[in-house]
Scaffold this motif. Structure first.
Motif, PDB file in Angstrom:
ATOM      1  N   GLY A  14      -4.742  -5.187  -9.971  1.00  0.00           N
ATOM      2  CA  GLY A  14      -5.275  -3.999  -9.308  1.00  0.00           C
ATOM      3  C   GLY A  14      -6.104  -4.350  -8.085  1.00  0.00           C
ATOM      4  O   GLY A  14      -5.989  -3.701  -7.034  1.00  0.00           O
ATOM      5  N   VAL A  15      -6.946  -5.383  -8.215  1.00  0.00           N
ATOM      6  CA  VAL A  15      -7.780  -5.820  -7.086  1.00  0.00           C
ATOM      7  C   VAL A  15      -6.914  -6.336  -5.943  1.00  0.00           C
ATOM      8  O   VAL A  15      -7.202  -6.095  -4.759  1.00  0.00           O
ATOM      9  CB  VAL A  15      -8.778  -6.910  -7.548  1.00  0.00           C
ATOM     10  CG1 VAL A  15      -9.493  -7.533  -6.345  1.00  0.00           C
ATOM     11  CG2 VAL A  15      -9.799  -6.321  -8.505  1.00  0.00           C
ATOM     12  N   CYS A  16      -5.838  -7.044  -6.256  1.00  0.00           N
ATOM     13  CA  CYS A  16      -4.955  -7.588  -5.221  1.00  0.00           C
ATOM     14  C   CYS A  16      -4.160  -6.493  -4.508  1.00  0.00           C
ATOM     15  O   CYS A  16      -3.942  -6.548  -3.302  1.00  0.00           O
ATOM     16  CB  CYS A  16      -3.986  -8.609  -5.831  1.00  0.00           C
ATOM     17  SG  CYS A  16      -4.779 -10.117  -6.424  1.00  0.00           S
ATOM     18  N   VAL A  17      -3.714  -5.504  -5.290  1.00  0.00           N
ATOM     19  CA  VAL A  17      -2.853  -4.453  -4.735  1.00  0.00           C
ATOM     20  C   VAL A  17      -3.663  -3.369  -4.032  1.00  0.00           C
ATOM     21  O   VAL A  17      -3.191  -2.747  -3.068  1.00  0.00           O
ATOM     22  CB  VAL A  17      -1.975  -3.840  -5.856  1.00  0.00           C
ATOM     23  CG1 VAL A  17      -1.209  -2.632  -5.353  1.00  0.00           C
ATOM     24  CG2 VAL A  17      -1.019  -4.886  -6.392  1.00  0.00           C
ATOM     25  N   ALA A  18      -4.884  -3.122  -4.475  1.00  0.00           N
ATOM     26  CA  ALA A  18      -5.691  -2.013  -3.968  1.00  0.00           C
ATOM     27  C   ALA A  18      -5.840  -1.993  -2.440  1.00  0.00           C
ATOM     28  O   ALA A  18      -5.663  -0.943  -1.821  1.00  0.00           O
ATOM     29  CB  ALA A  18      -7.064  -2.023  -4.636  1.00  0.00           C
ATOM     30  N   PRO A  19      -6.175  -3.138  -1.783  1.00  0.00           N
ATOM     31  CA  PRO A  19      -6.327  -3.077  -0.312  1.00  0.00           C
ATOM     32  C   PRO A  19      -5.064  -2.606   0.401  1.00  0.00           C
ATOM     33  O   PRO A  19      -5.135  -1.791   1.328  1.00  0.00           O
ATOM     34  CB  PRO A  19      -6.657  -4.537   0.059  1.00  0.00           C
ATOM     35  CG  PRO A  19      -7.249  -5.114  -1.177  1.00  0.00           C
ATOM     36  CD  PRO A  19      -6.525  -4.471  -2.303  1.00  0.00           C
ATOM     37  N   ALA A  20      -3.906  -3.086  -0.045  1.00  0.00           N
ATOM     38  CA  ALA A  20      -2.642  -2.679   0.582  1.00  0.00           C
ATOM     39  C   ALA A  20      -2.386  -1.190   0.366  1.00  0.00           C
ATOM     40  O   ALA A  20      -1.945  -0.480   1.274  1.00  0.00           O
ATOM     41  CB  ALA A  20      -1.490  -3.505   0.030  1.00  0.00           C
ATOM     42  N   LEU A  23      -4.844   0.851   2.584  1.00  0.00           N
ATOM     43  CA  LEU A  23      -4.426   0.819   3.989  1.00  0.00           C
ATOM     44  C   LEU A  23      -3.166   1.651   4.214  1.00  0.00           C
ATOM     45  O   LEU A  23      -3.050   2.362   5.220  1.00  0.00           O
ATOM     46  CB  LEU A  23      -4.194  -0.628   4.433  1.00  0.00           C
ATOM     47  CG  LEU A  23      -5.442  -1.509   4.555  1.00  0.00           C
ATOM     48  CD1 LEU A  23      -5.050  -2.949   4.858  1.00  0.00           C
ATOM     49  CD2 LEU A  23      -6.373  -0.982   5.645  1.00  0.00           C
ATOM     50  N   PHE A  24      -2.216   1.571   3.280  1.00  0.00           N
ATOM     51  CA  PHE A  24      -0.984   2.359   3.394  1.00  0.00           C
ATOM     52  C   PHE A  24      -1.303   3.850   3.353  1.00  0.00           C
ATOM     53  O   PHE A  24      -0.735   4.643   4.116  1.00  0.00           O
ATOM     54  CB  PHE A  24      -0.035   1.995   2.251  1.00  0.00           C
ATOM     55  CG  PHE A  24       1.266   2.737   2.290  1.00  0.00           C
ATOM     56  CD1 PHE A  24       2.282   2.354   3.160  1.00  0.00           C
ATOM     57  CD2 PHE A  24       1.478   3.823   1.450  1.00  0.00           C
ATOM     58  CE1 PHE A  24       3.485   3.047   3.204  1.00  0.00           C
ATOM     59  CE2 PHE A  24       2.675   4.519   1.486  1.00  0.00           C
ATOM     60  CZ  PHE A  24       3.679   4.132   2.360  1.00  0.00           C
ATOM     61  N   PHE A  25      -2.218   4.231   2.490  1.00  0.00           N
ATOM     62  CA  PHE A  25      -2.596   5.638   2.368  1.00  0.00           C
ATOM     63  C   PHE A  25      -3.291   6.135   3.637  1.00  0.00           C
ATOM     64  O   PHE A  25      -2.997   7.228   4.133  1.00  0.00           O
ATOM     65  CB  PHE A  25      -3.512   5.822   1.152  1.00  0.00           C
ATOM     66  CG  PHE A  25      -3.862   7.250   0.866  1.00  0.00           C
ATOM     67  CD1 PHE A  25      -2.974   8.068   0.183  1.00  0.00           C
ATOM     68  CD2 PHE A  25      -5.074   7.780   1.287  1.00  0.00           C
ATOM     69  CE1 PHE A  25      -3.293   9.397  -0.079  1.00  0.00           C
ATOM     70  CE2 PHE A  25      -5.405   9.102   1.032  1.00  0.00           C
ATOM     71  CZ  PHE A  25      -4.510   9.914   0.335  1.00  0.00           C
ATOM     72  N   ILE A  26      -4.192   5.295   4.179  1.00  0.00           N
ATOM     73  CA  ILE A  26      -4.964   5.707   5.357  1.00  0.00           C
ATOM     74  C   ILE A  26      -4.104   5.760   6.611  1.00  0.00           C
ATOM     75  O   ILE A  26      -4.175   6.716   7.397  1.00  0.00           O
ATOM     76  CB  ILE A  26      -6.161   4.750   5.574  1.00  0.00           C
ATOM     77  CG1 ILE A  26      -7.172   4.898   4.437  1.00  0.00           C
ATOM     78  CG2 ILE A  26      -6.840   5.029   6.923  1.00  0.00           C
ATOM     79  CD1 ILE A  26      -8.302   3.898   4.490  1.00  0.00           C
ATOM     80  N   MET A  28      -0.593   5.521   6.816  1.00  0.00           N
ATOM     81  CA  MET A  28       0.772   6.032   6.712  1.00  0.00           C
ATOM     82  C   MET A  28       0.818   7.433   6.104  1.00  0.00           C
ATOM     83  O   MET A  28       1.353   8.366   6.721  1.00  0.00           O
ATOM     84  CB  MET A  28       1.634   5.066   5.885  1.00  0.00           C
ATOM     85  CG  MET A  28       1.921   3.752   6.578  1.00  0.00           C
ATOM     86  SD  MET A  28       2.943   3.918   8.065  1.00  0.00           S
ATOM     87  CE  MET A  28       4.478   4.485   7.362  1.00  0.00           C
ATOM     88  N   ILE A  29       0.276   7.580   4.906  1.00  0.00           N
ATOM     89  CA  ILE A  29       0.378   8.858   4.198  1.00  0.00           C
ATOM     90  C   ILE A  29      -0.396   9.960   4.909  1.00  0.00           C
ATOM     91  O   ILE A  29       0.143  11.046   5.171  1.00  0.00           O
ATOM     92  CB  ILE A  29      -0.119   8.718   2.746  1.00  0.00           C
ATOM     93  CG1 ILE A  29       0.692   7.653   2.002  1.00  0.00           C
ATOM     94  CG2 ILE A  29      -0.039  10.062   2.030  1.00  0.00           C
ATOM     95  CD1 ILE A  29       2.161   7.958   1.912  1.00  0.00           C
ATOM     96  N   ILE A  30      -1.677   9.704   5.242  1.00  0.00           N
ATOM     97  CA  ILE A  30      -2.495  10.728   5.889  1.00  0.00           C
ATOM     98  C   ILE A  30      -1.946  11.124   7.255  1.00  0.00           C
ATOM     99  O   ILE A  30      -1.826  12.322   7.557  1.00  0.00           O
ATOM    100  CB  ILE A  30      -3.966  10.260   5.986  1.00  0.00           C
ATOM    101  CG1 ILE A  30      -4.571  10.147   4.580  1.00  0.00           C
ATOM    102  CG2 ILE A  30      -4.788  11.213   6.853  1.00  0.00           C
ATOM    103  CD1 ILE A  30      -5.990   9.645   4.554  1.00  0.00           C
ATOM    104  N   PRO A  31      -1.599  10.151   8.148  1.00  0.00           N
ATOM    105  CA  PRO A  31      -1.009  10.558   9.439  1.00  0.00           C
ATOM    106  C   PRO A  31       0.288  11.337   9.286  1.00  0.00           C
ATOM    107  O   PRO A  31       0.530  12.291  10.033  1.00  0.00           O
ATOM    108  CB  PRO A  31      -0.766   9.215  10.143  1.00  0.00           C
ATOM    109  CG  PRO A  31      -1.760   8.287   9.552  1.00  0.00           C
ATOM    110  CD  PRO A  31      -1.856   8.699   8.119  1.00  0.00           C
ATOM    111  N   THR A  32       1.138  10.950   8.322  1.00  0.00           N
ATOM    112  CA  THR A  32       2.390  11.681   8.101  1.00  0.00           C
ATOM    113  C   THR A  32       2.104  13.102   7.653  1.00  0.00           C
ATOM    114  O   THR A  32       2.739  14.061   8.133  1.00  0.00           O
ATOM    115  CB  THR A  32       3.252  10.964   7.041  1.00  0.00           C
ATOM    116  OG1 THR A  32       3.531   9.633   7.478  1.00  0.00           O
ATOM    117  CG2 THR A  32       4.558  11.706   6.817  1.00  0.00           C
ATOM    118  N   PHE A  33       1.147  13.252   6.766  1.00  0.00           N
ATOM    119  CA  PHE A  33       0.760  14.591   6.323  1.00  0.00           C
ATOM    120  C   PHE A  33       0.232  15.416   7.495  1.00  0.00           C
ATOM    121  O   PHE A  33       0.547  16.613   7.621  1.00  0.00           O
ATOM    122  CB  PHE A  33      -0.306  14.487   5.222  1.00  0.00           C
ATOM    123  CG  PHE A  33      -0.889  15.809   4.812  1.00  0.00           C
ATOM    124  CD1 PHE A  33      -0.179  16.656   3.963  1.00  0.00           C
ATOM    125  CD2 PHE A  33      -2.134  16.214   5.283  1.00  0.00           C
ATOM    126  CE1 PHE A  33      -0.711  17.895   3.594  1.00  0.00           C
ATOM    127  CE2 PHE A  33      -2.666  17.443   4.919  1.00  0.00           C
ATOM    128  CZ  PHE A  33      -1.963  18.286   4.064  1.00  0.00           C
TER     129      PHE A  33
END
Length: 298
Positions: A14-20, A23-26, A28-33
């Protein structure tokens, strides 16, 4: 003890995956929305005055002849560039890999060089080649055509789109050729030796052995290239023709850019962005479905 190890492993992952993921959410997801959200507004982009208009921007798109023209140009570029690039990359990869040509690594480097050049540099090279008075292309054709009027490769509305196609193919072909050469290197030589004994020529071997065994790689690169072709078309248009002459090379993203950032129609530009997103996603899904087949093993 095993439970503690399992929890510790889960926490570590979880700690390893969380930063990616964050960042993907901030980025990619938010700008697409936000693109989907702003496509429903009439907004210039530089003020706080936003007017909700629903699907009005999309209905205007269907009546916008300039957008429909950019849509046609985008499809033409995607189809022509993709088909020719993939075909030539496969052919060159097969020739260099199978014909035992001397200097294989040299050809790999030569073909790959265009891919490491920026689009601006490539555009400058082709602008010089296409120059109607001093360009290399017209100089060569002048030997056969005589003193006729020079061909306006970037000024003729019927020729300019194909001039872009050539530049984009030249830029991309080496990258995919190298990828296919790597895939072909994993095909066992014994299969070709057996085919030789059966009397199959190299063309038959290519279609019956090479192509089926690297098909998974072809599918992946095909989907990847279609998406990148949409982005590359904008870069080449911006650097080489700026949409001219008279909108003959306008594509999805260049038209969106002009509407959003030049004509102060940000909401309208975002509506075009939504269409581009849906078109790219739908085309990739269609290509994956059309090229789906059972993987072959050896």
């Amino acid at each position: 003890m095993n439970v503690k190890k399992g929890k510790a492993r889960s926490i570590f992952i979880g700690v390893c995956v969380a930063p990616a993921v964050i960042l993907f959410f901030i980025f990619m997801i938010i700008p697409t929305f936000n693109v989907f959200k702003m496509s429903l507004y009439k907004w210039g982009g530089y003020s706080n005055n936003k007017e909700f208009v629903g699907f009005e921007n999309f209905s205007k798109l269907m009546q916008d002849t300039n957008f429909l023209r950019s849509f046609q140009n985008s499809i033409l570029l995607v189809v022509c560039v993709t088909v020719v690039t993939m075909a030539l990359a496969l052919i060159f990869a097969a020739i260099i890999s199978r014909e035992k040509i001397k200097g294989e690594n040299f050809f790999r480097v030569i073909f790959y060089i265009p891919n490491i050049l920026s689009v601006v540099v490539i555009s400058a090279i082709f602008a010089a080649i296409y120059d109607p008075t001093t360009g290399m292309l017209n100089s060569i054709l002048g030997i056969f055509r005589g003193d006729k009027d020079p061909i306006l490769w970037l000024g003729d509305q019927k020729l300019v789109i194909f001039s872009l196609v050539i530049a984009m193919i030249w830029q991309a072909i080496g990258y995919y050729m190298v990828m296919y050469m790597a895939s072909m290197a994993s095909v066992p030589e014994s299969l070709y030796e057996s085919a030789d004994l059966e009397g199959a020529n190299h063309v038959q071997q290519f279609f019956s052995i090479t192509l089926p065994l690297i098909w998974t790689n072809i599918r992946t690169t095909l989907s990847f290239f279609i998406i990148s072709c949409i982005n590359l078309s904008f870069q080449f248009v911006k650097a080489l023709t700026n949409g001219g002459p008279d909108g003959a090379t306008e594509v999805f993203l260049s038209y969106m850019y002009k509407q959003a950032y030049t004509n102060s129609s940000y909401g309208y530009g975002m509506a075009i962005g939504v269409i581009v997103f849906l078109f790219s996603f739908g085309l990739s899904a269609l290509v994956n479905l059309a090229t789906k087949r059972e993987p072959l093993e050896f």
